[in-house]
Each structure stands twice: as structure tokens, then as C-alpha cells.
Design a protein around this motif. Structure first.
Motif, short mmCIF file in Angstrom:
data_model
loop_
_atom_site.label_atom_id
_atom_site.label_comp_id
_atom_site.label_asym_id
_atom_site.label_seq_id
_atom_site.Cartn_x
_atom_site.Cartn_y
_atom_site.Cartn_z
N GLU A 12 -14.74 7.58 14.95
CA GLU A 12 -16.14 6.96 15.23
C GLU A 12 -16.62 6.58 13.75
O GLU A 12 -17.22 5.78 13.27
CB GLU A 12 -16.96 7.79 16.01
N ARG A 13 -16.45 7.66 12.82
CA ARG A 13 -17.15 7.62 11.67
C ARG A 13 -16.26 6.54 10.65
O ARG A 13 -16.90 5.76 9.81
CB ARG A 13 -16.89 9.20 10.71
N THR A 49 -25.78 12.51 4.94
CA THR A 49 -24.51 12.90 5.14
C THR A 49 -24.43 13.79 6.38
O THR A 49 -23.79 13.83 7.25
CB THR A 49 -23.69 13.67 4.13
N LYS A 52 -25.13 11.54 9.53
CA LYS A 52 -24.14 10.94 9.92
C LYS A 52 -23.02 11.76 10.59
O LYS A 52 -22.68 11.35 11.60
CB LYS A 52 -23.38 10.37 8.48
N ASP A 53 -22.89 12.92 9.82
CA ASP A 53 -22.04 13.79 10.60
C ASP A 53 -22.43 14.15 12.16
O ASP A 53 -21.50 14.34 12.98
CB ASP A 53 -21.97 15.09 10.06
N ASN A 97 -17.87 13.30 12.23
CA ASN A 97 -17.64 13.75 10.79
C ASN A 97 -16.79 12.91 10.17
O ASN A 97 -15.94 11.85 10.78
CB ASN A 97 -16.76 15.12 11.02
N LYS A 98 -16.48 13.00 8.89
CA LYS A 98 -15.66 12.23 8.21
C LYS A 98 -14.33 12.36 8.51
O LYS A 98 -13.80 13.36 8.94
CB LYS A 98 -15.81 12.46 6.68
N TYR A 116 -17.79 3.15 11.61
CA TYR A 116 -18.86 3.11 10.95
C TYR A 116 -18.82 2.48 9.64
O TYR A 116 -19.40 1.91 9.12
CB TYR A 116 -19.79 4.35 11.33
N GLU A 117 -18.06 3.48 8.56
CA GLU A 117 -17.94 3.16 7.25
C GLU A 117 -17.29 1.64 7.14
O GLU A 117 -17.77 1.08 6.03
CB GLU A 117 -16.84 4.20 6.65
N ILE A 126 -22.91 10.31 14.19
CA ILE A 126 -21.96 9.29 14.08
C ILE A 126 -20.60 9.92 14.05
O ILE A 126 -19.56 9.63 15.03
CB ILE A 126 -21.99 8.42 12.80
#
Length: 105
Positions: free
Chosen positions: A23-24, A9, A12-13, A18-19, A27-28, A16
Motif C-alpha cells: 500500500e505504501r 511519516t 502515513k504509517d 508502513n514503508k 502511494y509513493e 497508508i
């Protein structure tokens, strides 16, 4: 000297986004489509079906099945459900809201 380790996590933060960021989310979404495509392909192969035969069962061209399996196509939920129905496979959707799984009764 000790190396610092990072969680997935955290990575990724950092790399990529932050949630909640565009962009996130992209990706998800791509990751989910990849997993879904792999599941469709595995189920099709287990049923000994070609992409063409599965396409005929679903009512779509072989090319659409190929795109689904390779994650290059954003399919509708309706198409995905038709594919799994043709494969005689159950599919379950889970919705989680604020760490609580939503259940339909």
C-alpha cells in the motif's frame, strides 16, 4: 489539555501503511508520478509548446503527453528522458541507499 501532534511519516504509517508495504509503495509511486507529470507540464508551458507539438518532438501522440502530465500513465524511463530532451531540460535522478546518496563517477 494538550493535543498530541503527529509527523507526516507517522500519519502515513498509520493511514497508508508502513514503508515497504504494498500500500505504501503504491502511494509513493503515485505521488512520484504526480510530481513528474507536473514538472513535464510546467516545462512544456515554459517552452510555449502545446501537448501536440511536444508529442511530435518526442514521436508520440498528444494523448500520451496528456496522460504523462495527468499521471494516468506509467511511462518508461526512455519516454520520460525523450520528453525532457525535447523540452531541452536537464533531468537528474538521485538514488539513496541506506541514507547515503549513490553517485555515479
Amino acid at each position: 489539555m494538550r493535543l498530541k501532534s503527529y509527523s507526516l511519516t507517522e500519519m502515513k504509517d498509520k493511514y497508508i501503511g508502513n514503508k515497504g508495504t504494498a500500500e505504501r509503495e503504491a502511494y509513493e509511486y503515485e505521488l512520484s508520478m504526480d510530481v513528474l507529470g507536473r514538472m513535464i507540464k510546467a516545462a512544456r508551458q515554459q517552452r510555449n509548446l502545446t501537448q501536440e507539438k511536444l508529442g511530435k518532438l518526442v514521436g508520440v501522440q498528444k494523448a500520451q503527453i496528456s496522460k504523462l502530465e495527468s499521471s494516468t500513465n506509467s511511462a518508461t524511463i526512455d519516454t520520460i528522458l525523450k520528453v525532457f530532451k525535447a523540452l531541452k531540460a536537464d533531468i537528474h535522478f538521485n538514488v539513496t541507499i541506506e541514507n547515503q546518496q549513490l553517485q555515479l563517477i
